[in-house]
Design an enzyme around this catalytic site. Structure first.
Site, PDB file in Angstrom:
ATOM      1  N   CYS A 112     -16.248   3.099  -0.435  1.00  0.00           N
ATOM      2  CA  CYS A 112     -15.167   2.236   0.059  1.00  0.00           C
ATOM      3  C   CYS A 112     -14.691   2.605   1.461  1.00  0.00           C
ATOM      4  CB  CYS A 112     -14.004   2.231  -0.930  1.00  0.00           C
ATOM      5  SG  CYS A 112     -13.128   3.803  -1.049  1.00  0.00           S
ATOM      6  N   ARG A 146       0.878  -1.176   0.000  1.00  0.00           N
ATOM      7  CA  ARG A 146       0.000   0.000   0.000  1.00  0.00           C
ATOM      8  C   ARG A 146       0.912   1.222   0.000  1.00  0.00           C
ATOM      9  NH1 ARG A 146      -5.426   1.167   1.488  1.00  0.00           N
ATOM     10  NH2 ARG A 146      -5.707   3.160   2.561  1.00  0.00           N
ATOM     11  N   ASP A 175     -16.552   8.336  -3.387  1.00  0.00           N
ATOM     12  CA  ASP A 175     -15.369   8.132  -2.555  1.00  0.00           C
ATOM     13  C   ASP A 175     -14.981   9.498  -2.001  1.00  0.00           C
ATOM     14  OD1 ASP A 175     -13.155   7.002  -1.363  1.00  0.00           O
ATOM     15  OD2 ASP A 175     -11.970   6.843  -3.186  1.00  0.00           O
ATOM     16  N   GLN A 230     -10.129  -3.412  -3.866  1.00  0.00           N
ATOM     17  CA  GLN A 230     -11.421  -2.765  -3.673  1.00  0.00           C
ATOM     18  C   GLN A 230     -12.372  -3.135  -4.804  1.00  0.00           C
ATOM     19  OE1 GLN A 230     -12.258  -0.767  -0.923  1.00  0.00           O
ATOM     20  NE2 GLN A 230     -14.315  -1.056  -1.758  1.00  0.00           N
ATOM     21  N   ARG A 264     -14.017  -6.954   1.779  1.00  0.00           N
ATOM     22  CA  ARG A 264     -12.582  -6.770   1.558  1.00  0.00           C
ATOM     23  C   ARG A 264     -11.804  -7.992   2.050  1.00  0.00           C
ATOM     24  NH1 ARG A 264     -10.087  -1.915   0.931  1.00  0.00           N
ATOM     25  NH2 ARG A 264      -8.264  -3.285   0.767  1.00  0.00           N
ATOM     26  N   HIS A 271      -6.587   0.431  -7.323  1.00  0.00           N
ATOM     27  CA  HIS A 271      -6.971  -0.203  -6.053  1.00  0.00           C
ATOM     28  C   HIS A 271      -7.725  -1.500  -6.380  1.00  0.00           C
ATOM     29  CE1 HIS A 271      -7.630  -0.743  -1.935  1.00  0.00           C
ATOM     30  NE2 HIS A 271      -8.262   0.372  -1.611  1.00  0.00           N
TER      31      HIS A 271
END
Length: 323
Positions: free
Chosen positions: A274, A111, A234, A141, A301, A138
């Protein structure tokens, strides 16, 4: 290293491969929920005694919990390596750190800040790299989002429209491609002055042509929301952009998903985010409504991370055995 498959973005996968990843997430969720002892033991042996590294340059809630949980499910020991824990990019080059870490672990979840950092890790790692977020993509996700949509609206049986209302960022870059690969139409509404990445637009058009799907971009949030089965947004202010908060909020005025905007969507629409969520992106009335599936989305997730480990680590990136 040649021969190793990494998970960098959804557009790197074939339509079939991505569909398999979502199906694997669904499969592991069924096992996890069943609490079937024999299945747990069988999967727990797959990486028993191994280590999975989590190299995180950015803080996280869902990504860290889900990744550590997924590693544990397969019997591996998760090792969290935050930006203050190792020498990455400080007193040691990416090359040196990657060579050392990858020699001792079975997989690296990364990440990071910049997409180039993911590419460097992939270039020098001797084990699979799972992109757990960079500024361009991502993919974990996207896997979890598609599983969530499949559970609630079943894209395999219904023609769906997904409307993204907000910024042009890493989440929509992968989500748009994911939806188009699975037969859904996508409408992306961003404020004037913000455009969806041209590489994503080009890839989206190519996918749409073969899948009879449609990608549209607009600066009109109402137009994007019309008839949508899923409304999604988001954060408007990404990590590291806090300095620009006042200007960003002014730019995104009129892009909050609220009851007025939701009137234009399908009556049975679902709302997704998310997380973490802020009020400027979506009103409480929508976020906590019967339409919202954000917490199921967050839980998924875990199963997305399980699917990634199973395919890229346990199965060495070979999708053929999983069809």
């Amino acid at each position: 290293m040649s021969g190793i498959r990494h998970l960098v973005s959804i557009k790197d996968l074939t339509d079939k491969e991505f569909s398999i990843l979502v199906d694997r997430a669904e499969y592991f969720k069924s096992i996890f929920k069943s609490n079937e002892t024999n299945e747990f033991q069988k999967n727990h042996l797959k990486l028993l005694g191994r280590t999975i590294a989590l190299i995180f340059s950015k803080r996280s809630t869902r990504t860290r919990i889900s990744t550590e949980g997924a590693a544990t499910f397969f019997g591996a020991q998760p090792m969290f390596l935050g930006k203050d824990d190792i020498q990455l990019g400080v007193n040691e080059s990416f090359y040196d750190t990657t060579k050392v870490v990858s020699s001792m672990v079975s997989c690296i979840f990364a990440r990071v800040n910049h997409h180039d950092e993911i590419l460097q890790l992939c270039e020098h790692s001797s084990v699979p790299i799972i992109n757990s977020l960079c500024d361009m993509f991502h993919p974990l996700q996207a896997i979890c989002d598609m599983l969530t949509i499949k559970e609630h609206l079943d894209y395999s049986k219904n023609k769906l429209k997904v409307a993204w209302i907000g910024d042009a960022n890493n989440v929509i870059n992968d989500m748009a491609i994911a939806c188009l690969k699975l037969g859904m139409d996508v409408a992306v509404a961003t404020p004037p002055g913000i455009e969806l990445d041209q590489g994503i637009v080009n890839a989206g058009k190519e996918i749409s042509e073969r899948n009879n799907t449609k990608l549209t971009t607009t600066h009109n949030s109402v137009e994007a929301a019309k008839g949508a089965h899923i409304l999604v947004t988001d954060t408007f202010i990404s990590m590291g952009e806090e300095y620009a908060k006042v200007a960003k909020l002014k730019q995104f005025k009129g892009f909050q998903i609220d009851a007025e905007l939701a009137k234009h969507a399908d009556p049975n629409y679902k709302f997704m985010h998310c997380l973490p969520r802020h009020n400027e992106e979506v009103s409480d009335e929508i976020f906590y409504s019967k339409h919202s599936i954000v917490f199921e989305e967050a839980e998924n997730r875990l199963y997305a991370a399980m699917a990634a480990i199973d395919v890229f680590v346990n199965n060495h990136g070979n999708f053929d055995d999983l069809k």
